[in-house]
Design an enzyme around this catalytic site. Structure first.
Site, PDB file in Angstrom:
ATOM      1  N   VAL A 153       0.845  -1.192   0.000  1.00 13.90           N
ATOM      2  CA  VAL A 153       0.000   0.000   0.000  1.00 13.90           C
ATOM      3  C   VAL A 153       0.874   1.233   0.000  1.00 13.90           C
ATOM      4  O   VAL A 153       1.593   1.492   0.960  1.00 13.90           O
ATOM      5  CB  VAL A 153      -0.945   0.031   1.216  1.00 13.90           C
ATOM      6  CG1 VAL A 153      -1.899   1.201   1.130  1.00 13.90           C
ATOM      7  CG2 VAL A 153      -1.716  -1.278   1.316  1.00 13.90           C
ATOM      8  N   CYS A 154       0.788   2.021  -1.078  1.00 19.14           N
ATOM      9  CA  CYS A 154       1.712   3.137  -1.257  1.00 19.14           C
ATOM     10  C   CYS A 154       1.666   4.129  -0.100  1.00 19.14           C
ATOM     11  O   CYS A 154       2.697   4.558   0.393  1.00 19.14           O
ATOM     12  CB  CYS A 154       1.390   3.857  -2.570  1.00 19.14           C
ATOM     13  SG  CYS A 154       2.410   5.324  -2.877  1.00 19.14           S
ATOM     14  N   PHE A 155       0.469   4.513   0.356  1.00 18.03           N
ATOM     15  CA  PHE A 155       0.372   5.610   1.312  1.00 18.03           C
ATOM     16  C   PHE A 155       0.694   5.203   2.738  1.00 18.03           C
ATOM     17  O   PHE A 155       0.630   6.020   3.640  1.00 18.03           O
ATOM     18  CB  PHE A 155      -1.024   6.254   1.243  1.00 18.03           C
ATOM     19  CG  PHE A 155      -1.070   7.414   0.295  1.00 18.03           C
ATOM     20  CD1 PHE A 155      -0.826   8.697   0.734  1.00 18.03           C
ATOM     21  CD2 PHE A 155      -1.330   7.200  -1.038  1.00 18.03           C
ATOM     22  CE1 PHE A 155      -0.846   9.763  -0.142  1.00 18.03           C
ATOM     23  CE2 PHE A 155      -1.353   8.264  -1.923  1.00 18.03           C
ATOM     24  CZ  PHE A 155      -1.111   9.544  -1.475  1.00 18.03           C
TER      25      PHE A 155
END
Length: 291
Positions: A153-155
């Protein structure tokens, strides 16, 4: 596509600006690739683009293994678009946000050879944009660390070139270099839907999914959360256009796409960004046409 002649001058240089509004995920990625190609062919000057998404869209990194990390039943449940990016990095959910992209030659005098330094220079526009909204953002890692040769998950975690407020990540960016051109694009969220976001990823148990969801709110924050006000696409566009023009010492002129340009973009979207071969890395069937 009109051919442009432009003079590189640090203080008075003119870049193109393109606001394409809201499109589906495949079209958005096709536009970014088309701009990269046209700039490599000297058909357009360095270009700053702003855009949005017709529906919530999950984009995954160029090299990401989607079968291991992405929960496709969640994508179907929420009616999301799904597309693979040209750029690397992790998956990003694009929803209530302003997205930007920049295409500029690797040989441009403003662009350092180092990936980290190039991120740092181009992301100054984000810093100025947030500050014009009254948000005291800063880089995730101090400047002295940026110039040292760094979950799905990037964030969840900020990278060294990204923006944080009080230790929480507020934007996600990705970059690639192709045909002598640098493409950087990034997400500037006005709000997050953490329920939707964590439905889009695989977890070994629902208990772990919920724990990760709860942890997420401690690691990421949106513009609306910070300010307590609801922002719009137009409000962010004004703030970040001002931020990029100030930080890069440029002025901008609108770039108008012709019918022929749009035909090429739609062709690229259909033959590449909407295909299973590109998005899922599936082998082409015998007799299929190469994109």
């Amino acid at each position: 596509m009109k051919h442009y002649e432009f003079e590189v001058n640090y203080l008075q240089e003119t870049w193109a600006f393109l606001d394409t509004g809201h499109h589906d995920a495949a079209t958005n990625m096709a536009i970014d690739e088309a701009l990269l190609q046209w700039h490599s062919e000297d058909k357009i000057p360095p270009t700053l683009r702003f855009y949005g998404w017709k529906k919530p869209s999950l984009t995954v990194g160029h090299f990401q293994n989607v079968n291991k990390s992405i929960e496709f039943s969640g994508i179907e449940k929420h009616g999301c678009d799904f597309v693979r990016r040209l750029t690397g990095g992790s998956a990003v959910l694009h929803d209530d946000e302003l997205t930007y992209s920049i295409v500029v030659s690797e040989r441009h005098p403003k662009i350092p050879h180092s990936v980290n330094k190039a991120y740092y220079i181009l992301s100054q526009g984000l810093l100025e944009g947030y500050r014009s909204l009254g948000i005291e953002a800063d880089f995730a890692i101090p400047e002295r660390e940026l110039f040292k040769d760094r979950s799905a998950v990037c964030f969840e975690q900020p990278a060294i070139y990204e923006m944080i407020v009080d230790g929480k990540k507020i934007s996600g960016n990705a970059q690639t270099r192709k045909n002598g051109v640098l493409l950087q694009h990034g997400s500037i969220p006005m709000s997050f839907d953490s329920e939707m976001l964590f439905d889009l990823f695989k977890f070994s148990s629902e208990r772990l999914r919920e724990r990760q969801r709860n942890s997420f709110v401690k690691k990421a924050i949106s513009i609306n959360d910070i300010t307590g006000n609801k922002h719009t696409y137009e409000m962010l566009k004004d703030a970040f256009l001002n931020g990029f023009t100030m930080s890069l010492h440029i002025q901008v002129e609108p770039l108008k796409l012709t019918n022929e340009d749009w035909q090429y973009i739609h062709f690229l979207a259909e033959t590449k960004y909407k295909t299973d071969e590109w998005n899922y890395r599936k082998k082409k069937k015998a007799g299929s046409v190469s994109s």
